[in-house]
Design an enzyme around this catalytic site. Structure first.
Site, short mmCIF file in Angstrom:
data_model
loop_
_atom_site.label_atom_id
_atom_site.label_comp_id
_atom_site.label_asym_id
_atom_site.label_seq_id
_atom_site.Cartn_x
_atom_site.Cartn_y
_atom_site.Cartn_z
CE LYS A 63 -3.45 -2.75 0.24
NZ LYS A 63 -4.03 -3.17 -1.03
CG ASP A 64 -0.65 4.53 -2.21
OD1 ASP A 64 -1.52 3.65 -2.32
OD2 ASP A 64 -0.25 5.23 -3.15
CE LYS A 65 7.47 7.08 4.20
NZ LYS A 65 8.88 7.49 4.03
#
Length: 710
Positions: free
Chosen positions: A336-338
């Site tokens: 997932k995105d940071k």
């Protein structure tokens, strides 16, 4: 995406804005295989880790609600669980010696045979339902004659889908029942879906021995009875016996061993029989039998992880440290995105629900939240999700500088949303796929690995960026000195990947062998990520070339997904794609939404038009003309896969945000506001929400909506 020439699907004007102004502006929630948001998955009602049976019954409350008729077969059969009934089924192996300590096999006078009880027929009816079990019977009959594809007419190969079964024990029962009734078939599971095919190993063995012997041998393997032996018929041909030994060793050498015994019947011919027995399990240098100890079942605990402003691998490192396990004990469906608030499913091995629950507050102090704790039956696999749901706030919404000043900003936003809702967007891989930093990206590392430049690939990973933060200080020290031990002391604890590589480099050195060991120290999913990053870059370029060359129309030589609804993008099987012919174009049976492009690999079909030459030239320019997409030194095999050219957002909604949440009209673009205010003056922030299939990128969807890089 690094200046790459990218294409649009729609010709609307778009608008400007800022995304990811803060983590709370970009909320990502994973959608599991049942189509549920993982934040909504129910936890176990009971957390008593000592009562394993009750936890197993409550392991998947959601799945039980969604269970279909064929899955009801898990109930009971004649008073016994189905799986136990199958294990105890009346299977008699011709030439199976039940005395494991006997020095010589039984006489081979009688041909081996496999007598299957009618129990299996009834069991399959319970497991699959009468309609599907009858279809399986017909398929088995056709497959046995090697005429399944011809008889079915539309199938390219002999295969049959039995459906999706969520529980591991359900799948195990079906695997066993099919094998016992139809030894010449094999069952394969992908994401819970079971497919039946001809067993090539069975067919190969039938070229060496009789069908009865093949049935007996595979029945012996399925029995897993370590006290038994299996013997093939008496054979005077040494070369033929050698071929049988080789076959068994090649496919089942880790499970069983073979030995030839001369017949002691007084004849002068040197006939011999081959005996097969299970290998003994060896631990601590000595053989152990089943009575020495009982296997401890592996515990799997599933949970939902919510993280803020943190990489997935960094979060796993924190969890591993708190729970006293290694990072490889965790499994997940996707990265997932940071810079976001993300929720995703995870499974941890050998950690009980109670143990994880006891650590919840400590984990929360690290900026993580774990909830919806529940028992699982197996680990998660990459790609084992339906997709992701995004809730995004776009701030400072305004027109592009060159836009018509007389056009309403609200109208431009509405037009953009409606166009993408209707036509979709080019399914590019997003910038996250390539990120390591600005100086070096993951696709550059992947290319170096494919070229066999293992030392160069390590140096690319440790190439520092601008700045003097601890990570860049550590990387700069390694590049300047080659001192793995000193760099390890400088590298922050949360940089799990770099620290694993440094430990291996410190132990094995910085030469090619040491660098190979460093790469092997990473989990397979992490190693292959770099290769996939390079292949994704090639795919993006191929998509742009395809659209510039042929626009949004289907052309001869295109690849299209055979089944537009159930097509599996993770499956690289070429039977899933079809090459568009002249007749197809005349019939107009395919749309641009079915067109797929291959990710480079060793098992994919390339388009039969200008794209074929484009792929060849692009790979050759990168030095991969002779690349087999296999890296034995790193245990990597890249089969490739197919990806749709266009993607479609689902449930795409938007609304304008103000200090006070003012509702908007049914048109979706006009707010109920003070008439003295012009629409563009009050529209500052825009809330957008939508769902995307797995491996599709929200930033790419927003790029199409806004007509600018975000």
């Amino acid at each position: 995406m690094d200046g790459m020439s990218l294409c649009w699907v729609s010709d609307h004007t778009g608008f400007r804005g800022i995304i990811k102004n803060s983590a709370s502006d970009f909320v990502v929630t994973e959608i599991n295989m049942h189509g549920q948001l993982v934040s909504d998955v129910e936890a176990d009602c009971s957390q008593d880790s000592d009562n394993i049976e009750s936890e197993q019954e409550k392991a998947h409350p959601i799945q039980k609600k969604r269970m279909k008729k064929p899955e009801k077969a898990l109930e009971t059969f004649s008073g016994l669980p189905i799986f136990d009934k199958l294990k105890d089924a009346n299977v008699v192996h011709g030439k199976v010696n039940q005395t494991a300590d006997s020095n010589l096999p039984e006489s081979a006078a009688n041909s081996p045979s496999l007598q299957v009880s009618e129990t299996q027929g009834g069991t399959l009816h319970l497991l699959l339902g009468s309609s599907l079990s009858e279809k399986l019977e017909k398929f088995a009959s056709l497959a046995k004659e090697r005429k399944a594809a011809e008889q079915e007419g539309t199938e390219d190969k002999a295969s049959l889908l039995l459906g999706t079964f969520e529980e591991k024990c359900q799948r195990a029962a079906i695997h066993l029942a099919v094998r016992q009734k139809f030894p010449f078939l094999k069952t394969v599971t992908s994401c819970g879906e079971i497919e039946v095919r001809l067993d090539p190993q069975y067919s190969e063995l039938c070229q060496l021995v009789s069908e009865e012997e093949a049935n007996g041998f595979f029945g012996f393997l399925d029995s897993r009875d370590r006290s038994s032996k299996f013997t093939f018929q008496s054979d005077q041909n040494k070369e033929h016996r050698k071929a049988i030994h080789h076959f068994v060793s090649k496919y089942f050498g880790k499970l069983v061993e073979t030995k030839s015994f001369l017949e002691q019947d007084g004849s002068s011919d040197k006939a011999a029989v081959i005996t097969v027995r299970f290998r003994g399990k060896i631990t601590s240098g000595r053989k152990r039998n089943a009575n020495d100890c009982q296997a401890v079942p592996t515990t799997y605990t599933a949970f939902t992880l919510c993280k803020v402003n943190m990489e997935t691998l960094e979060a796993i490192a924190c969890l591993a440290s708190e729970l006293g396990v290694v990072a490889s004990d965790f499994s997940y469906a996707g990265i997932k995105d940071k810079k976001a608030i993300t929720s995703q499913s995870m499974v941890v091995k050998n950690v009980t629900i109670n143990r994880l629950k006891a650590k919840q507050l400590s984990i929360q102090s690290k900026g993580l939240n774990v909830y919806n704790l529940r028992r699982a039956t197996e680990h998660l696999r990459i790609g084992q999700l339906k997709g992701n749901h995004f809730s995004i706030i776009i701030r400072n919404v305004s027109k592009h500088q060159e836009d018509d000043p007389n056009t309403s900003l609200a109208d431009q936003v509405f037009e953009a949303i409606e166009n993408v809702k209707e036509k979709g967007f080019v399914n590019y891989y997003g910038p996250q796929r390539f990120g390591l930093g600005q100086n070096v990206q993951a696709d550059q590392v992947g290319l170096a690995l494919l070229e066999g430049k293992l030392v160069e690939a390590v140096h690319l990973v440790f190439t520092p960026e601008e700045g003097d933060d601890p990570v860049n200080q550590a990387k700069r020290h390694f590049i300047q000195t080659g001192d793995a031990k000193g760099t390890l002391a400088l590298m922050p604890e949360y940089k799990t990947r770099e620290r694993m590589m440094l430990r291996a480099l410190n132990r094995y050195g910085n030469n090619r062998e040491g660098c190979a060991r460093a790469w092997l120290s990473l989990p397979h999913s992490m190693r292959v990520l770099y290769i996939h990053s390079y292949c994704s870059k090639v795919w993006n370029k191929a998509a742009s070339f395809r659209l510039k060359t042929y626009d949004l129309k289907v052309v001869e030589g295109d690849l299209v997904a055979c089944d537009n609804l159930e097509w599996d993008p993770s499956n690289q099987d070429n039977s899933q794609v079809h090459i568009v012919t002249t007749e197809d174009l005349k019939s107009n049976i395919y749309s641009i939404n079915q067109v797929v492009l291959p990710m480079p690999g060793n098992s994919v079909q390339y388009p039969c038009n200008k794209l074929a030459l484009w792929y060849q030239e692009t790979l050759a320019q990168d030095g991969l003309k002779e690349c087999k997409f296999r890296i034995p030194a790193l245990q990597l095999n890249i089969p490739g896969c197919y990806r749709r050219l266009l993607a479609q957002p689902q449930q795409l909604l938007f609304r304008w945000l103000e200090d006070k949440e003012v509702p908007f009209t049914k048109e979706g673009c006009e707010l109920v506001t003070d008439d003295s205010k012009q629409p563009h003056e009050v529209r500052d922030s825009l809330s957008v929400s939508f769902s995307l299939n797995s491996s599709c990128y929200a930033t790419v969807c927003l790029r199409e909506i806004m007509k600018c890089n975000v």
